[in-house]
Design an enzyme around this catalytic site. Structure first.
Site, short mmCIF file in Angstrom:
data_model
loop_
_atom_site.label_atom_id
_atom_site.label_comp_id
_atom_site.label_asym_id
_atom_site.label_seq_id
_atom_site.Cartn_x
_atom_site.Cartn_y
_atom_site.Cartn_z
N TYR A 51 0.81 -1.22 0.00
CA TYR A 51 0.00 0.00 0.00
C TYR A 51 0.84 1.27 0.00
CZ TYR A 51 -4.43 -2.51 0.51
OH TYR A 51 -5.54 -3.29 0.29
N HIS A 117 -9.92 -6.38 -2.42
CA HIS A 117 -9.05 -5.48 -3.17
C HIS A 117 -9.04 -5.96 -4.61
CE1 HIS A 117 -5.42 -3.45 -4.66
NE2 HIS A 117 -5.12 -4.62 -5.20
P1 RTP Z 1 -8.55 -1.46 -3.29
O1 RTP Z 1 -7.28 -0.73 -3.63
O2 RTP Z 1 -8.50 -2.15 -1.94
O3 RTP Z 1 -9.01 -2.39 -4.36
O4 RTP Z 1 -9.73 -0.44 -3.12
P2 RTP Z 1 -10.00 0.91 -3.89
O5 RTP Z 1 -9.10 1.03 -5.09
O6 RTP Z 1 -11.47 0.94 -4.09
O7 RTP Z 1 -9.59 1.97 -2.80
P3 RTP Z 1 -8.25 2.83 -2.63
O8 RTP Z 1 -8.60 4.25 -2.75
O9 RTP Z 1 -7.15 2.26 -3.47
O10 RTP Z 1 -7.93 2.54 -1.08
C1 RTP Z 1 -7.30 1.36 -0.70
C2 RTP Z 1 -8.00 0.81 0.50
O11 RTP Z 1 -7.78 1.66 1.62
C3 RTP Z 1 -8.90 1.63 2.49
N1 RTP Z 1 -9.44 2.97 2.63
N2 RTP Z 1 -9.75 3.48 3.79
N3 RTP Z 1 -10.59 5.24 5.84
C4 RTP Z 1 -10.65 5.64 4.58
O12 RTP Z 1 -11.07 6.73 4.26
C5 RTP Z 1 -10.20 4.72 3.55
N4 RTP Z 1 -10.18 4.97 2.24
C6 RTP Z 1 -9.70 3.86 1.67
C7 RTP Z 1 -9.91 0.67 1.86
O13 RTP Z 1 -9.70 -0.64 2.43
C8 RTP Z 1 -9.53 0.71 0.41
O14 RTP Z 1 -9.99 -0.43 -0.27
MG MG Z 2 -6.96 0.85 -5.01
#
Ligand code: RTP
Ligand code: MG
Length: 140
Positions: A51, A117
């Site tokens: 991450y 994810h």
């Molecule tokens: P992912 O990477 O897990 O497939 O999900 P995503 O693209 O939809 O979301 P991303 O913006 O890349 O964020 C990665 C992961 O971080 C956690 N998150 N927490 N507390 C918060 O505001 C927040 N925002 C994101 C989530 O687990 C997200 O899937």
């Molecule tokens: Mg993502």
């Protein structure tokens, strides 16, 4: 269109609730094939590296804690337009915004504990697959 690959993680909130099969069925029903799969406990170093793009975001520390809080299932998925197909069936990051019929609508607990994810580009898919799998672990 030829089959492509993407990388998926079934996150700790989902493995804790014994939803590995239910999530995988939704992926398969969406036209994706599991060509590699293993259940692991991510180390803190792995989660931090995985991450890294979010290192400056306020939720980074909590996200690393969450992703190392229990087992995850890392998978390579294959199918037509696999990255988009997977993102579509995952649904929006925040389950409050996720559409009916998506994995996050069905199972996510919160914007963080959102069950899955999925890679967001072909380039990131290749990097993320190589982060967790060697070539001989992927059987297409
Ligand atoms: P992912 O990477 O897990 O497939 O999900 P995503 O693209 O939809 O979301 P991303 O913006 O890349 O964020 C990665 C992961 O971080 C956690 N998150 N927490 N507390 C918060 O505001 C927040 N925002 C994101 C989530 O687990 C997200 O899937
Ligand atoms: Mg993502």
């Amino acid at each position: 269109m030829a089959a492509t690959r993407t990388f998926s993680i079934i996150k700790p909130d989902a493995t804790r609730r014994n939803l590995t099969g239910a999530v995988t069925k939704m992926l398969e029903d969406a036209g994706l094939r599991v060509v590699a799969s293993k259940r692991i406990r991510m180390t803190e170093d792995q989660a931090k590296k995985f991450y890294e793009v979010h290192a400056e975001r306020p939720f980074y520390g909590e996200l690393v804690d969450f992703m190392t809080s229990g087992p995850v299932v890392v998978q390579v998925l294959e199918g037509e337009d696999a990255v988009k197909r997977n993102r579509d069936v995952m649904g929006a990051t925040n389950p409050a915004d996720a559409e009916e019929g998506t994995i996050r609508k069905a199972f996510a607990e919160s914007i963080e504990a959102n069950s899955v994810h999925g890679s967001d580009s072909d380039e990131n898919a290749a990097t993320e697959i190589a982060f967790f799998f060697s070539d001989d672990e992927i059987v297409g």
